[in-house]
Design a protein around this motif. Structure first.
Motif, PDB file in Angstrom:
ATOM      1  N   GLY A 156       0.819  -1.212   0.000  1.00 21.80           N
ATOM      2  CA  GLY A 156       0.000   0.000   0.000  1.00 21.80           C
ATOM      3  C   GLY A 156       0.847   1.254   0.000  1.00 21.80           C
ATOM      4  O   GLY A 156       0.578   2.205  -0.745  1.00 21.80           O
ATOM      5  N   SER A 157       1.875   1.257   0.810  1.00 21.61           N
ATOM      6  CA  SER A 157       2.752   2.417   0.862  1.00 21.61           C
ATOM      7  C   SER A 157       3.474   2.613  -0.477  1.00 21.61           C
ATOM      8  O   SER A 157       3.598   3.744  -0.967  1.00 21.61           O
ATOM      9  N   ALA A 158       3.924   1.526  -1.081  1.00 26.14           N
ATOM     10  CA  ALA A 158       4.592   1.629  -2.391  1.00 26.14           C
ATOM     11  C   ALA A 158       3.627   2.165  -3.446  1.00 26.14           C
ATOM     12  O   ALA A 158       4.000   3.031  -4.250  1.00 26.14           O
ATOM     13  N   LEU A 159       2.404   1.690  -3.438  1.00 27.30           N
ATOM     14  CA  LEU A 159       1.407   2.171  -4.391  1.00 27.30           C
ATOM     15  C   LEU A 159       1.122   3.653  -4.175  1.00 27.30           C
ATOM     16  O   LEU A 159       1.094   4.437  -5.131  1.00 27.30           O
ATOM     17  N   GLY A 160       0.935   4.053  -2.930  1.00 25.14           N
ATOM     18  CA  GLY A 160       0.690   5.467  -2.630  1.00 25.14           C
ATOM     19  C   GLY A 160       1.851   6.345  -3.054  1.00 25.14           C
ATOM     20  O   GLY A 160       1.655   7.437  -3.599  1.00 25.14           O
ATOM     21  N   GLY A 161       3.064   5.870  -2.824  1.00 24.76           N
ATOM     22  CA  GLY A 161       4.243   6.627  -3.238  1.00 24.76           C
ATOM     23  C   GLY A 161       4.339   6.754  -4.744  1.00 24.76           C
ATOM     24  O   GLY A 161       4.673   7.823  -5.271  1.00 24.76           O
ATOM     25  N   ALA A 162       4.025   5.679  -5.465  1.00 24.41           N
ATOM     26  CA  ALA A 162       4.091   5.712  -6.928  1.00 24.41           C
ATOM     27  C   ALA A 162       3.062   6.689  -7.498  1.00 24.41           C
ATOM     28  O   ALA A 162       3.385   7.500  -8.381  1.00 24.41           O
TER      29      ALA A 162
END
Length: 178
Positions: A156-162
């Motif tokens: 989730g954090s990686a998706l939000g960052g992307a």
């Protein structure tokens, strides 16, 4: 469960989740985690902050609204991925579920997604490094509450960052054209 059915395998992620809960799920931490859960539900708290920024910072109203739209887009992306992946929330009897959720799907964590997007986008507008202050507590809160596996919050954090990085590029290009 009938005697002839094998017990479900306890995975590394389930053991990690149990360990987090054993170490941290004390009443004050659970109370704070529940408050964070409410704030982050459907990205509502983060969207409200974007709206406040748009009202308070009139010269950059469009940027605040674009950033808030980026948070909403990140949240929507997490919901879309959840519906494709269809991973169920932790169901191990050793994991205590300490908050209600709007769905039974866990991957990725929408709270981690929207929090990371908000931290990156609003941090860019305020000139403050919000990601290390906001993201880890939200990620850990989802584990404390027993509603996500560790990989759910990391993804989730990686998706939000992307999503946030894409929105920042868009904002930079728009600003440079003006």
């Amino acid at each position: 469960m009938p005697d002839d059915e094998p017990a479900p395998e306890v995975t590394t992620e389930t053991r990690a989740l149990r360990s987090v809960q054993d170490a941290l799920a004390k009443p004050p931490v659970v109370k704070a985690a529940r408050a964070m859960s409410l704030f982050g539900e459907h990205a509502g708290g983060w969207l409200a902050i974007g709206a406040i920024g748009a009202v308070a910072d009139r010269p950059r109203r469009a940027e605040w609204l674009t950033a808030a739209a980026g948070v909403a887009a990140a949240h929507a992306a997490s919901i879309a991925v959840k519906r494709v992946v269809r991973r169920h929330r932790p169901g191990d009897p050793g994991v205590r579920v300490l908050v209600g959720t709007p769905s039974k799907l866990s991957f990725p964590s929408s709270h981690a997604t929207s929090t990371t997007a908000a931290a990156v986008l609003y941090g860019g507008l305020t000139g403050k490094k919000l990601t290390p202050v906001l993201v880890p507590p939200m990620m850990v809160s989802r584990l404390v509450l027993g509603v996500h596996y560790p990989s759910d919050v990391v993804a989730g954090s990686a998706l939000g960052g992307a999503v946030a990085l894409g929105v920042r590029r868009f904002m930079t290009r728009r600003r440079n054209r003006a």
